[in-house]
Design a protein around this motif. Structure first.
Motif, PDB file in Angstrom:
ATOM      1  N   ASN A 183       0.852  -1.175   0.000  1.00 26.01           N
ATOM      2  CA  ASN A 183       0.000   0.000   0.000  1.00 26.01           C
ATOM      3  C   ASN A 183       0.896   1.235   0.000  1.00 26.01           C
ATOM      4  OD1 ASN A 183      -1.356   2.299   1.472  1.00 26.01           O
ATOM      5  ND2 ASN A 183      -3.105   0.936   1.184  1.00 26.01           N
ATOM      6  N   VAL A 184       0.826   2.027  -1.081  1.00 26.56           N
ATOM      7  CA  VAL A 184       1.694   3.185  -1.239  1.00 26.56           C
ATOM      8  C   VAL A 184       1.507   4.179  -0.092  1.00 26.56           C
ATOM      9  CG1 VAL A 184       2.226   5.165  -2.728  1.00 26.56           C
ATOM     10  CG2 VAL A 184       1.861   2.917  -3.746  1.00 26.56           C
ATOM     11  N   SER A 185       0.261   4.479   0.268  1.00 26.94           N
ATOM     12  CA  SER A 185      -0.007   5.460   1.331  1.00 26.94           C
ATOM     13  C   SER A 185       0.532   4.985   2.685  1.00 26.94           C
ATOM     14  CB  SER A 185      -1.506   5.738   1.436  1.00 26.94           C
ATOM     15  OG  SER A 185      -1.970   6.331   0.252  1.00 26.94           O
ATOM     16  N   ALA A 186       0.330   3.721   2.989  1.00 35.87           N
ATOM     17  CA  ALA A 186       0.857   3.174   4.247  1.00 35.87           C
ATOM     18  C   ALA A 186       2.381   3.202   4.234  1.00 35.87           C
ATOM     19  CB  ALA A 186       0.348   1.757   4.471  1.00 35.87           C
ATOM     20  N   GLY A 187       2.981   2.912   3.074  1.00 38.09           N
ATOM     21  CA  GLY A 187       4.430   2.950   2.950  1.00 38.09           C
ATOM     22  C   GLY A 187       4.986   4.352   3.132  1.00 38.09           C
ATOM     23  N   GLU A 188       4.272   5.339   2.591  1.00 38.07           N
ATOM     24  CA  GLU A 188       4.709   6.733   2.740  1.00 38.07           C
ATOM     25  C   GLU A 188       4.728   7.130   4.213  1.00 38.07           C
ATOM     26  OE1 GLU A 188       3.769  11.163   0.940  1.00 38.07           O
ATOM     27  OE2 GLU A 188       2.228   9.622   0.761  1.00 38.07           O
ATOM     28  N   GLN A 189       3.679   6.755   4.939  1.00 33.53           N
ATOM     29  CA  GLN A 189       3.613   7.065   6.366  1.00 33.53           C
ATOM     30  C   GLN A 189       4.724   6.340   7.124  1.00 33.53           C
ATOM     31  OE1 GLN A 189      -0.144   6.122   8.176  1.00 33.53           O
ATOM     32  NE2 GLN A 189       0.332   7.238  10.041  1.00 33.53           N
TER      33      GLN A 189
END
Length: 147
Positions: free
Chosen positions: A51-57
């Motif tokens: 998950n890109v968003s989870a990875g960014e966080q």
């Protein structure tokens, strides 16, 4: 002989089309939000979908082991490492990043900071980080022509 080739040409073209469709993923998986790259839907590292968003966080979250986050050392979006020996991560293949993090976690790669940073990462966290950094703009360069 050309008559035989003409006779099998349609079958060869159809077979080639099927092969290309199979390799392209056929549009499976979820679509990314506008402006966000899609995460890979499978991994040669055996990881779940990232998950890109989870990875960014997660990339900005300080690790317990070192008190640093991924972006503290690798820079914003993985493209501005604080040391020339640290790799750029932005735009790197997700599978490569996943394998590397698994190897740091499992002790197959040894680096004082990375081994301790990766030691407690779950497969999902590794997949999320790999999805995030692979979705960033690439500033990677090959060594072709470097002397």
């Amino acid at each position: 002989m050309t008559t035989k080739i003409r006779a099998i040409a349609p079958a060869l073209i159809a077979l080639a089309c099927l092969a290309v469709a199979a390799c392209s993923g056929g549009g499976e998986g979820e679509h990314a939000a506008e402006g966000e790259h899609a995460a890979p839907t499978s991994s040669s590292a055996g990881l779940p979908s990232g998950n890109v968003s989870a990875g960014e966080q997660l990339a900005s979250t300080k690790g317990e082991a070192t008190g640093q986050s991924c972006v503290d050392c690798h820079g914003s979006e993985g493209n501005a490492p604080i040391d020339a020996t640290y790799p750029k991560l932005g735009g790197q293949y997700a599978d490569y990043l996943g394998h590397a993090l698994q190897q740091y976690r499992n002790g197959q790669r040894d680096h004082a900071l990375m081994s301790s940073q990766a030691r407690n990462l779950t497969d999902q966290q590794i997949a999320d980080l790999a999805a995030y950094f692979s979705s960033r703009e690439s500033q990677l360069r090959d060594l072709h022509g470097v002397h």
